[in-house]
Motif scaffolding. Structure first.
Motif, short mmCIF file in Angstrom:
data_model
loop_
_atom_site.label_atom_id
_atom_site.label_comp_id
_atom_site.label_asym_id
_atom_site.label_seq_id
_atom_site.Cartn_x
_atom_site.Cartn_y
_atom_site.Cartn_z
N LEU A 68 26.56 -10.43 5.49
CA LEU A 68 26.69 -9.33 4.53
C LEU A 68 28.14 -8.87 4.43
CD1 LEU A 68 25.40 -7.18 2.66
CD2 LEU A 68 25.00 -5.80 4.72
N MET A 69 28.78 -8.71 5.57
CA MET A 69 30.17 -8.26 5.59
C MET A 69 31.11 -9.30 4.99
SD MET A 69 30.69 -6.12 9.08
CE MET A 69 32.34 -5.70 8.51
N ARG A 71 30.35 -10.99 2.50
CA ARG A 71 29.99 -10.99 1.08
C ARG A 71 29.34 -12.29 0.64
NH1 ARG A 71 35.46 -8.13 -1.45
NH2 ARG A 71 35.33 -6.22 -0.20
N ARG A 72 28.58 -12.89 1.55
CA ARG A 72 27.85 -14.10 1.20
C ARG A 72 26.41 -13.79 0.79
NH1 ARG A 72 29.78 -18.38 5.86
NH2 ARG A 72 32.00 -17.79 5.87
N ASP A 74 23.81 -10.22 -0.54
CA ASP A 74 23.86 -8.84 -0.98
C ASP A 74 23.02 -7.95 -0.06
OD1 ASP A 74 21.20 -9.26 -1.75
OD2 ASP A 74 21.75 -9.69 -3.83
N LYS A 151 28.88 -20.92 2.61
CA LYS A 151 28.22 -19.89 1.81
C LYS A 151 27.09 -19.30 2.62
CE LYS A 151 29.58 -21.23 -2.86
NZ LYS A 151 29.12 -21.61 -4.22
N ARG A 220 37.78 -12.82 8.66
CA ARG A 220 38.62 -12.55 7.50
C ARG A 220 40.08 -12.84 7.79
NH1 ARG A 220 36.38 -6.71 5.17
NH2 ARG A 220 34.21 -7.39 4.78
N ARG A 227 38.10 -16.84 1.63
CA ARG A 227 37.53 -15.61 1.11
C ARG A 227 37.28 -15.63 -0.39
NH1 ARG A 227 40.68 -10.54 3.27
NH2 ARG A 227 38.96 -9.52 2.17
N GLU A 230 33.91 -17.06 -1.18
CA GLU A 230 32.74 -16.46 -0.56
C GLU A 230 32.24 -15.33 -1.46
OE1 GLU A 230 34.16 -17.23 4.04
OE2 GLU A 230 34.04 -15.21 3.25
N THR A 231 31.39 -15.66 -2.35
CA THR A 231 30.84 -14.69 -3.28
C THR A 231 29.45 -14.28 -2.84
OG1 THR A 231 30.01 -16.47 -4.66
CG2 THR A 231 32.17 -15.57 -5.20
N THR A 232 28.99 -13.17 -3.34
CA THR A 232 27.67 -12.71 -2.98
C THR A 232 26.62 -13.69 -3.45
OG1 THR A 232 28.38 -10.42 -3.18
CG2 THR A 232 26.01 -10.82 -3.27
N GLU A 234 22.85 -14.89 -4.25
CA GLU A 234 21.52 -14.41 -4.60
C GLU A 234 20.52 -15.43 -4.06
OE1 GLU A 234 20.85 -11.63 -5.94
OE2 GLU A 234 22.80 -10.98 -6.69
#
Length: 235
Positions: A68-69, A71-72, A74, A151, A220, A227, A230-232, A234
């Protein structure tokens, strides 16, 4: 998709607790600390390949927090995973408890694969030492997971370093606290052990989560080039 990933996390955590904690509860006299450590590592390795493509095979609230931190995933996915993991840990411990009750003379109260410090530690580590150990041990696990995955899912040979790191973590941690590094793994057995296992449970929930947060922050710094990708997710 959300239901399928939740079932994956529930089942994965259930199997991790039943087989790996089961090794400690049922087989310690036959396989020792090394065998228990390998049981945790091998079970997670197998689950990573079986369930990784579905949910990422976190089977650990600290890993989910790290994801979550990073950002992989939501917040909604993280909460779903946490619920599934804790329920899976309880279900796995319940199944193990039922099996243990079929073994004549096997004591299920007090220890039952739960974690502890002080008189409940093999080396009688104190509260501060146990807290530090769980933070550092969880840091290694979550950092490795974040570093070898790109991811959410475990693919290719990603499962190998994750399973190996969990085995090494248990080799170090079993004499100290019994090794948690996973709040869901700690909750289930503690509910059935009762007594001091429940009174000390808070540490094995809080410390691994802090370790997961620190691992995400360190990741990070050590993997800044990743980074951007590394997108959120779904899921």
């Amino acid at each position: 998709m959300q239901a399928r990933t939740a079932v994956s996390e529930f089942l994965g955590t259930l199997l991790l607790v039943f087989f790996a904690v089961g090794a400690a509860v049922l087989c310690v006299d036959y396989i020792g600390t090394l065998g228990i450590a390998l049981a945790f590592g091998f079970v997670l390795l197998a689950l990573a390949y079986a369930l990784g493509p579905i949910s990422g095979c976190h089977v650990n609230p600290a890993v989910t927090l790290g994801m979550l931190m990073a950002r992989r995933i939501d917040v909604r996915t993280a909460v779903t995973y946490w619920i599934a993991q804790f329920l899976g840990g309880i279900a796995g411990a319940a199944l193990l408890f039922l099996l243990a009750k079929q073994v004549p003379g096997l004591k299920t109260s007090g220890k039952f694969g739960s974690n502890g410090y002080g008189s409940r530690s093999d080396v009688h580590i104190n509260l501060g030492g146990a807290f530090l150990a769980e933070v550092v041990l969880t840091f290694l696990l979550v950092f490795v997971v974040l570093a070898v995955t790109h991811k959410v899912a475990v693919v290719g040979f990603d499962g190998l370093p994750i399973g190996i790191s969990l085995a090494v973590i248990h080799l170090v941690g079993i004499p100290l606290t019994g090794t948690s590094v996973n709040p869901a793994r700690s909750l289930g057995p503690a509910l059935f052990a009762g007594g001091a296992a429940l009174s000390q449970l808070w540490l094995f929930i809080v410390a691994p989560l802090i370790g997961g947060i620190l691992a995400a922050l360190a990741h990070r710094l050590t993997h800044p080039s990743m980074r951007g990708g590394e997108t959120t997710a779904e899921v």
